[in-house]
Design a protein around this motif. Structure first.
Motif, PDB file in Angstrom:
ATOM      1  N   ILE A 654       0.869  -1.186   0.000  1.00 44.76           N
ATOM      2  CA  ILE A 654       0.000   0.000   0.000  1.00 44.76           C
ATOM      3  C   ILE A 654       0.901   1.230   0.000  1.00 44.76           C
ATOM      4  CG2 ILE A 654      -0.154   0.075   2.538  1.00 44.76           C
ATOM      5  CD1 ILE A 654      -3.096   0.956   2.201  1.00 44.76           C
ATOM      6  N   SER A 655       0.443   2.318  -0.570  1.00 40.13           N
ATOM      7  CA  SER A 655       1.284   3.521  -0.577  1.00 40.13           C
ATOM      8  C   SER A 655       1.275   4.150   0.806  1.00 40.13           C
ATOM      9  CB  SER A 655       0.763   4.530  -1.600  1.00 40.13           C
ATOM     10  OG  SER A 655      -0.390   5.160  -1.095  1.00 40.13           O
ATOM     11  N   ALA A 656       2.303   4.908   1.086  1.00 36.56           N
ATOM     12  CA  ALA A 656       2.388   5.606   2.369  1.00 36.56           C
ATOM     13  C   ALA A 656       1.155   6.490   2.561  1.00 36.56           C
ATOM     14  CB  ALA A 656       3.654   6.445   2.415  1.00 36.56           C
ATOM     15  N   TYR A 657       0.723   7.138   1.481  1.00 35.70           N
ATOM     16  CA  TYR A 657      -0.388   8.086   1.597  1.00 35.70           C
ATOM     17  C   TYR A 657      -1.696   7.374   1.930  1.00 35.70           C
ATOM     18  CZ  TYR A 657       2.960  11.431  -0.007  1.00 35.70           C
ATOM     19  OH  TYR A 657       4.068  12.223  -0.074  1.00 35.70           O
ATOM     20  N   ASP A 658      -1.939   6.243   1.267  1.00 33.35           N
ATOM     21  CA  ASP A 658      -3.170   5.514   1.571  1.00 33.35           C
ATOM     22  C   ASP A 658      -3.139   4.943   2.989  1.00 33.35           C
ATOM     23  OD1 ASP A 658      -4.498   6.028  -0.737  1.00 33.35           O
ATOM     24  OD2 ASP A 658      -3.809   4.225  -1.789  1.00 33.35           O
ATOM     25  N   LYS A 659      -1.992   4.452   3.381  1.00 34.11           N
ATOM     26  CA  LYS A 659      -1.880   3.859   4.724  1.00 34.11           C
ATOM     27  C   LYS A 659      -2.225   4.911   5.781  1.00 34.11           C
ATOM     28  CE  LYS A 659       1.103   0.940   7.537  1.00 34.11           C
ATOM     29  NZ  LYS A 659       1.073   1.509   8.867  1.00 34.11           N
ATOM     30  N   ILE A 660      -1.646   6.084   5.620  1.00 32.54           N
ATOM     31  CA  ILE A 660      -1.875   7.156   6.594  1.00 32.54           C
ATOM     32  C   ILE A 660      -3.341   7.612   6.551  1.00 32.54           C
ATOM     33  CG2 ILE A 660      -1.314   9.558   7.111  1.00 32.54           C
ATOM     34  CD1 ILE A 660       1.567   8.853   6.070  1.00 32.54           C
ATOM     35  N   ARG A 661      -3.865   7.738   5.333  1.00 30.75           N
ATOM     36  CA  ARG A 661      -5.251   8.200   5.181  1.00 30.75           C
ATOM     37  C   ARG A 661      -6.221   7.211   5.850  1.00 30.75           C
ATOM     38  NH1 ARG A 661      -9.012   6.657   1.723  1.00 30.75           N
ATOM     39  NH2 ARG A 661      -7.557   5.486   0.419  1.00 30.75           N
ATOM     40  N   LEU A 662      -5.933   5.917   5.711  1.00 29.27           N
ATOM     41  CA  LEU A 662      -6.839   4.916   6.280  1.00 29.27           C
ATOM     42  C   LEU A 662      -6.665   4.783   7.791  1.00 29.27           C
ATOM     43  CD1 LEU A 662      -6.575   2.180   3.509  1.00 29.27           C
ATOM     44  CD2 LEU A 662      -8.585   3.575   4.051  1.00 29.27           C
ATOM     45  N   GLU A 663      -5.471   4.971   8.280  1.00 27.63           N
ATOM     46  CA  GLU A 663      -5.241   4.789   9.718  1.00 27.63           C
ATOM     47  C   GLU A 663      -5.595   6.034  10.530  1.00 27.63           C
ATOM     48  OE1 GLU A 663      -1.781   1.317   9.434  1.00 27.63           O
ATOM     49  OE2 GLU A 663      -1.292   3.210  10.422  1.00 27.63           O
ATOM     50  N   GLY A 664      -5.538   7.206   9.895  1.00 24.55           N
ATOM     51  CA  GLY A 664      -5.806   8.457  10.600  1.00 24.55           C
ATOM     52  C   GLY A 664      -7.076   8.454  11.458  1.00 24.55           C
TER      53      GLY A 664
END
Lengths: 761, 53
Positions: A654-664
């Motif tokens: 997963i991209s860093a951006y998606d990971k952060i967006r989903l975990e936020g």
């Protein structure tokens, strides 16, 4: 005729009917059925029972106890029979625990840590050392006792069977987890470590040294990590004192030279104090030109010999020199602090204290000097350039303070990104996330969220809503729920899953309350530093022999969880990284748990909070048990670990951006603590822009606490720090290979910081 | 013995240090990690910086 019996250990002893009668009477007394006479009657019946069976001349203990049960029921003492059976079961469990304890101690004593997973349960304890082993033996004994005597049966069962994990179980009856140590409150007026009294520090060197001592002292009163929430504000005061002292000393030298005399120190001091009084500010890094003008005026009057000289000019020189000296002293103090925390031992020498420091928002020049130097010391590493393991550095990111280019501490935010890209620290805590911002009051740093250890966070306060602060509070205890187990048992039935979840939440809350009862009944004298020195909120209002019940209520009782990803896969066939719809399901589950905590908090007027559990020891424990019961189910139980808290699985691309967006969004729900990681490839120190972009994305996605992982390797031979594949980019050797003497000498000329080896110098 | 014991051989038998983060704090050598955490570290994949992985 029964003459003898066989004991459990195989010994043959004389048969004694009175002993049987006594045991029966005890059970009868417990239930209120029967008396000594009826006990004797049952004992008689047991004897005839044994004789009529005639299995052996010497029956075994278990056999006799079976007979007692039967005869009690024959005579209608049903309640007593039940009590007797329960008593037997408990005794059996105790015996088994005892045997298993001995086996555990045997493993701790005999097996090398490399071969013993048990001894590597906590990576910070060296299980091969004498003190490390002694700690582990103590922990094993305490755990055994706690399970037998302190846990309710249903809690012990849930714990044993892997529904629930009670963290720091060895300390169950002893203490609480952690505290944010307000270092300024502790320093003002001096403090006692329990082994001696320390005066209020007077220079940045002693501020830093005493900060390390405070962490070490408190570490011995609690089982978790220790943290300073206000490292910047705290050290700023020390920097200020050092600067003022340096200013007076240098000014004295300069004036003495100009007047061609000596012994002017007291008169210079008097001059400085006069000007300070008139200007209503002390000598510091931030004094304006007005202050120096007054100083020049005062000096001209006081020292006629200075007349005709450019006093303003030499005051500028004094300031420059005082700045330089103080900056140098601050760097040394920060370097010493970092070295101290990496080498000092606590808890009988087996551990380095788990320590954290928070900083980032103090905009005074003194605070900024402290921060810049702690970051530079972290960047430089230890004696041979090794990356510092402790303390954990946490940079508090705040718009208007350090987040935007026009902010006063933006340079320090940039520096913290640069250092983190090389040394893995600082981590970043985001004060602008709405759930953090609601507590933030400008000018009151105690309202800024700080974290401790690897993620714990304390802010809201149901017990005392006027004290919603991070200072002087912490977690009391936490227990984690095996969400995956509940999902597997629910067998794709969402409704069943939620029923089971509610049952586990209630059970966990009760267990935390039981533990609180034990903690609350302790006294101030049980915690000579934490409570005795007023580190914990309101503890300074208590007498030495007071119970700590009420002040403890400022702390949190936290319900944790592990394996949301596997839980979602078990329930719906996918995890939250794979589908937006499943992400919603994930948020519903965690939101449901948070609602429970909120309701419980209101009902009890205590702080129940939801924790994204840091699962080190736990990561493999639940899954091993679930594998035994359910087998290896792909995507659920087929690895050696469950995914940490709400994280997207580490193995999922997963991209860093998606990971952060989903975990936020989960950060907002997990108010006891949370963290998100991103794994970056390559040498991030060569791409600081990308690093900063990831941090900014975390800020924008409502992440509360985040950190970027990247490889940090080091070649101890040439001192290179960065990414090392098979070959060291600096000296060109492979692991284990030697390098020629000439190359070492050449490298030493290019890199003077290279480690020194005998024979190479 | 410290790393200085390797001095005369200038690196012979000396490995590289690999610092990794484990549940929030750093560990200098993976020798002390428990089995599950080692497996987890082994499985970690890098996260690309493009908007789509």
């Amino acid at each position: 005729m029964i003459r003898s019996i066989i004991k459990r250990d195989g010994r043959k002893v004389l048969y004694d009917q009175a002993k049987i009668a006594r045991a029966i009477l005890k059970a009868m007394e417990a239930t209120g059925e029967g008396d000594a006479e009826s006990a004797a009657r049952v004992a008689n019946a047991v004897e005839s029972h044994l004789e009529s069976d005639r299995l052996s001349d010497a029956p075994g203990i278990e056999y006799i106890q079976d007979a007692v049960e039967k005869e009690l029921m024959n005579y209608g003492f049903n309640e007593t029979a039940k009590a007797y059976i329960l008593y037997r079961a408990n005794r059996t469990r105790a015996r088994e625990a005892n045997t298993s304890l001995m086996h555990t101690i045997d493993e701790i004593t005999q097996v090398d840590a490399k071969a013993s997973d048990l001894k590597r349960d906590n990576a910070n304890i060296d299980g091969n050392t004498a003190m490390g082993s002694m700690l582990q033996i103590g922990a094993a004994g305490a755990k055994s006792y706690n399970e037998m005597y302190l846990l309710r049966k249903e809690h012990a069962k849930a714990f044993r069977e892997g529904y629930l994990y009670i963290h720091d179980f060895d300390f169950y009856s002893l203490t609480t987890t952690c505290t944010q140590i307000d270092i300024l409150k502790l320093f003002h007026g001096g403090f006692s470590t329990g082994h001696g009294y320390l005066r209020e520090p007077q220079s940045i060197q002693s501020y830093a040294a005493l900060a390390a001592i405070a962490i070490q002292s408190n570490q011995n009163d609690q089982h978790g990590g220790q943290s300073i929430p206000n490292f910047d504000y705290g050290m700023a005061e020390g920097v200020g004192k050092s600067y003022r002292r340096n200013y007076i000393n240098i000014l004295t030298d300069v004036v003495e030279d100009a007047c061609d005399t000596e012994d002017l120190k007291d008169r210079i001091k008097a001059a400085v104090e006069t000007v300070e009084r008139n200007a209503a500010e002390t000598v510091g890094l931030g004094n304006g030109p007005e202050f120096d003008a007054q100083m020049a005026e005062d000096l001209a009057v006081r020292f006629p010999a200075l007349q005709g000289q450019d006093i303003a000019h030499f005051l500028t020189r004094v300031r420059k020199r005082a700045y330089k000296l103080t900056d140098h002293e601050t760097y040394q103090a920060m370097e010493g602090f970092v070295h101290n925390l990496n080498t000092m031992h606590s808890r009988a020498g087996a551990q380095t204290p788990f320590s954290s420091i928070n900083y980032g928002t103090d905009i005074t020049p003194e605070g900024r000097m402290a921060m810049r130097n702690i970051l530079l010391a972290l960047d430089a590493g230890l004696g041979h350039g090794e990356t510092c393991i402790f303390p954990i550095h946490i940079f508090k990111v705040k718009e208007g303070v350090n987040y935007n280019p026009e902010d006063p501490n933006y340079d320090l935010f940039r520096l913290s990104c640069k250092v983190s890209a090389r040394r893995l620290f600082p981590n970043f805590v985001f004060l602008d996330a709405p759930y953090n911002l609601q507590y933030y009051v400008p000018g009151r740093p105690e309202t800024e969220v700080a974290t401790m250890g690897c993620r714990t966070r304390v802010m809201g306060n149901v017990y005392d809503p006027t004290r919603e602060i991070s200072y002087s509070r912490g977690n009391l205890s936490f227990s984690s729920i095996n969400l995956v187990r509940l999902a597997l048992e629910a067998n794709h039935d969402e409704k069943v899953f939620y029923e089971k979840l509610d049952w586990m939440l209630e059970l966990t809350a009760q267990q935390l309350l039981d533990r609180f009862e034990i903690q609350a009944a302790k006294h101030v004298y049980n915690f000579p530093f934490l409570m005795g020195q007023g580190v914990w909120l309101d503890s300074e209002k208590l007498a030495n022999s007071d119970e700590i019940r009420d002040v403890l209520k400022h702390g949190t009782l936290s319900i944790g969880f592990i394996g949301l990803a596997e839980t979602l896969t078990a329930l719906y066939g996918k995890h939250h990284g794979e589908s937006e719809e499943i992400q919603q399901k994930g948020l519903e589950i965690i939101g449901h748990m948070r609602d429970f905590c909120n309701k419980k908090s209101q009902a009890m007027k205590m702080n129940f909070t939801l924790l994204a559990t840091p699962a080190e020891g736990l990561s493999g424990k639940f899954v091993r048990q679930d594998q035994q019961r359910f087998g290896k189910i792909p995507g659920i139980t087929d690895r050696e670990y469950y995914t940490n808290s709400f994280h997207i699985p580490v193995w999922f691309p997963i991209s860093a951006y998606d990971k952060i967006r989903l975990e936020g969004p989960y950060h907002a729900l997990c108010n006891a603590g949370h963290i998100s990681y991103v794994e970056m490839d390559g040498d991030t120190s060569k791409n600081i822009e990308a690093f900063e972009q990831v941090v900014r994305w975390m800020h924008d996605c409502g992440v509360g606490y985040g950190s970027i992982n990247h490889p940090v390797d080091r070649d101890p031979v040439c001192g290179y720090v960065g990414v090392i594949g098979d070959v060291c980019p600096r000296c060109g050797r492979r692991e284990g290979e030697q390098i020629p003497q000439e190359l070492v000498e050449k490298l030493r000329r290019m890199y003077p910081e290279m480690p020194a080896f005998q024979g190479i110098m | 013995m410290s790393e200085q014991s390797y001095n005369e051989k200038l690196g012979q038998g000396v490995g590289f240090e690999r610092i990794r983060r484990i549940t929030g704090y750093l560990v200098g050598t993976m020798d002390k990690w428990n089995d599950a955490k080692r497996a987890e570290e082994h499985d970690r994949v890098k996260h690309g910086l493009s908007v789509h992985a």
